[in-house]
Scaffold this active site. Structure first.
Site, PDB file in Angstrom:
ATOM      1  N   HIS A  74       1.284  -1.503  -0.008  1.00  0.00           N
ATOM      2  CA  HIS A  74       0.683  -0.155   0.389  1.00  0.00           C
ATOM      3  C   HIS A  74       0.869   1.018   0.514  1.00  0.00           C
ATOM      4  O   HIS A  74       1.872   1.969   0.786  1.00  0.00           O
ATOM      5  CB  HIS A  74      -1.011   0.242   0.777  1.00  0.00           C
ATOM      6  CG  HIS A  74      -2.150   1.092   1.568  1.00  0.00           C
ATOM      7  ND1 HIS A  74      -0.801   2.057   2.407  1.00  0.00           N
ATOM      8  CD2 HIS A  74      -2.885   1.849   0.777  1.00  0.00           C
ATOM      9  CE1 HIS A  74      -2.441   3.265   2.283  1.00  0.00           C
ATOM     10  NE2 HIS A  74      -2.817   3.040   1.886  1.00  0.00           N
ATOM     11  N   SER A  75       0.247   2.174  -0.865  1.00  0.00           N
ATOM     12  CA  SER A  75       1.154   3.682  -0.896  1.00  0.00           C
ATOM     13  C   SER A  75       3.107   3.165  -1.346  1.00  0.00           C
ATOM     14  O   SER A  75       3.441   2.950  -2.305  1.00  0.00           O
ATOM     15  CB  SER A  75       0.814   3.992   0.493  1.00  0.00           C
ATOM     16  OG  SER A  75       1.638   5.719   0.102  1.00  0.00           O
ATOM     17  N   TYR A  76       3.779   3.758   0.007  1.00  0.00           N
ATOM     18  CA  TYR A  76       4.877   3.963  -0.274  1.00  0.00           C
ATOM     19  C   TYR A  76       5.501   2.135  -0.236  1.00  0.00           C
ATOM     20  O   TYR A  76       6.366   1.695  -0.782  1.00  0.00           O
ATOM     21  CB  TYR A  76       5.512   3.847   1.436  1.00  0.00           C
ATOM     22  CG  TYR A  76       7.005   3.706   1.398  1.00  0.00           C
ATOM     23  CD1 TYR A  76       8.448   4.251   0.898  1.00  0.00           C
ATOM     24  CD2 TYR A  76       6.991   3.011   3.279  1.00  0.00           C
ATOM     25  CE1 TYR A  76       9.452   3.684   1.175  1.00  0.00           C
ATOM     26  CE2 TYR A  76       8.384   2.186   2.998  1.00  0.00           C
ATOM     27  CZ  TYR A  76       9.834   3.252   2.277  1.00  0.00           C
ATOM     28  OH  TYR A  76      10.729   2.476   2.638  1.00  0.00           O
ATOM     29  N   GLY A 107       4.508  -0.175  -1.818  1.00  0.00           N
ATOM     30  CA  GLY A 107       4.267  -0.868  -3.624  1.00  0.00           C
ATOM     31  C   GLY A 107       6.082  -0.205  -3.926  1.00  0.00           C
ATOM     32  O   GLY A 107       6.591  -0.956  -4.465  1.00  0.00           O
TER      33      GLY A 107
END
Length: 240
Positions: free
Chosen positions: A76-78, A80
């Site tokens: 999720h988010s960072y 990735g």
């Protein structure tokens, strides 16, 4: 039964996946939701030297020591950034990659490169604590940036969010096994608001392959829409 490893984003911890993990486990799946070094219940380990490379190692080591195989690796988010690095180092253990409203980096890119002004805007509100530059200090305004509005959820998150070492966002991702990495099937679960900011070719390709889910909700969709996320993940597990 599928094996999921759920990697959180900046300032969060494995705790943010509680609702999704509960649904997946009820469906008979094996679920791991590690917390990266220096965050959540591991926030007491904050020190110099915590960067993207170290947090990639956190997840690689989990997969190795738990002897996990054919993993559905979710970021999720960072997160990735993290899962891309993990898949590069442990491609033989990863069956599918899922980007959950996440960064989609390429070799040599940092989160700053991928997110640009959005991530740079948080830096002035950070602090240096014991020689470590930290950002995303928890407060209700930060939670609003994550798209969570329910008062009970906001209170729950403020008690658990922790500041994140800036070095993790600034360090470029270094890939050494790209042929194997990009051969792993990729799936995308995204918020409608972020679709216009994404690579249109990536979105078009994922849609055409049936590997794209979109929902109109806040960035922390594992908290705001856990049923939708869990259902999409189970579809990923069942995909040919």
């Amino acid at each position: 039964m599928a094996t999921f490893v759920l990697v959180h984003g900046g300032g969060h911890g494995g705790w943010c996946y509680q609702r999704v993990a509960r649904i997946l486990r009820a469906g008979g799946h094996e679920v791991h939701a590690p917390t990266l070094t220096g965050l959540g219940e591991r926030s007491h380990l904050v020190r110099g030297g915590i960067d993207l490379d170290l947090q990639i190692t956190d997840v690689v080591n989990l997969i190795h020591y738990e002897d996990l195989r054919d993993v559905i690796l979710v970021g999720h988010s960072y997160g990735g950034m993290v899962i891309t690095g993990v898949a590069d180092r442990a491609s033989d253990r990863i069956g599918r990659l899922v980007y959950l409203d996440a960064a989609n980096p390429r070799n040599g890119q940092s989160l700053v490169d991928v997110s640009g002004d959005h991530i740079l805007a948080i830096r002035p509100f950070g602090k240096v604590v014991d020689g470590v530059e930290l950002v995303l200090f928890p407060d209700p305004e930060i939670v609003q940036l994550y798209g969570v509005t329910d008062p009970d959820d906001v209170a729950w998150m403020v008690e658990r969010l922790t500041a994140h070492p800036w070095a993790c966002f600034e360090q470029p991702l270094r890939l050494t096994n790209e042929d194997a990495l990009w051969a792993i099937p990729q799936f995308h679960i995204v918020c409608s608001a972020t679709v216009p900011t994404r690579d249109p070719e990536l979105v078009e390709k994922a849609r055409a392959e049936g590997r794209f889910w979109e929902i109109d909700t806040g960035h922390d969709l594992m908290i705001t829409e856990p049923d939708f996320v869990a259902d999409a993940l189970q579809q990923v597990a069942a995909a040919p």
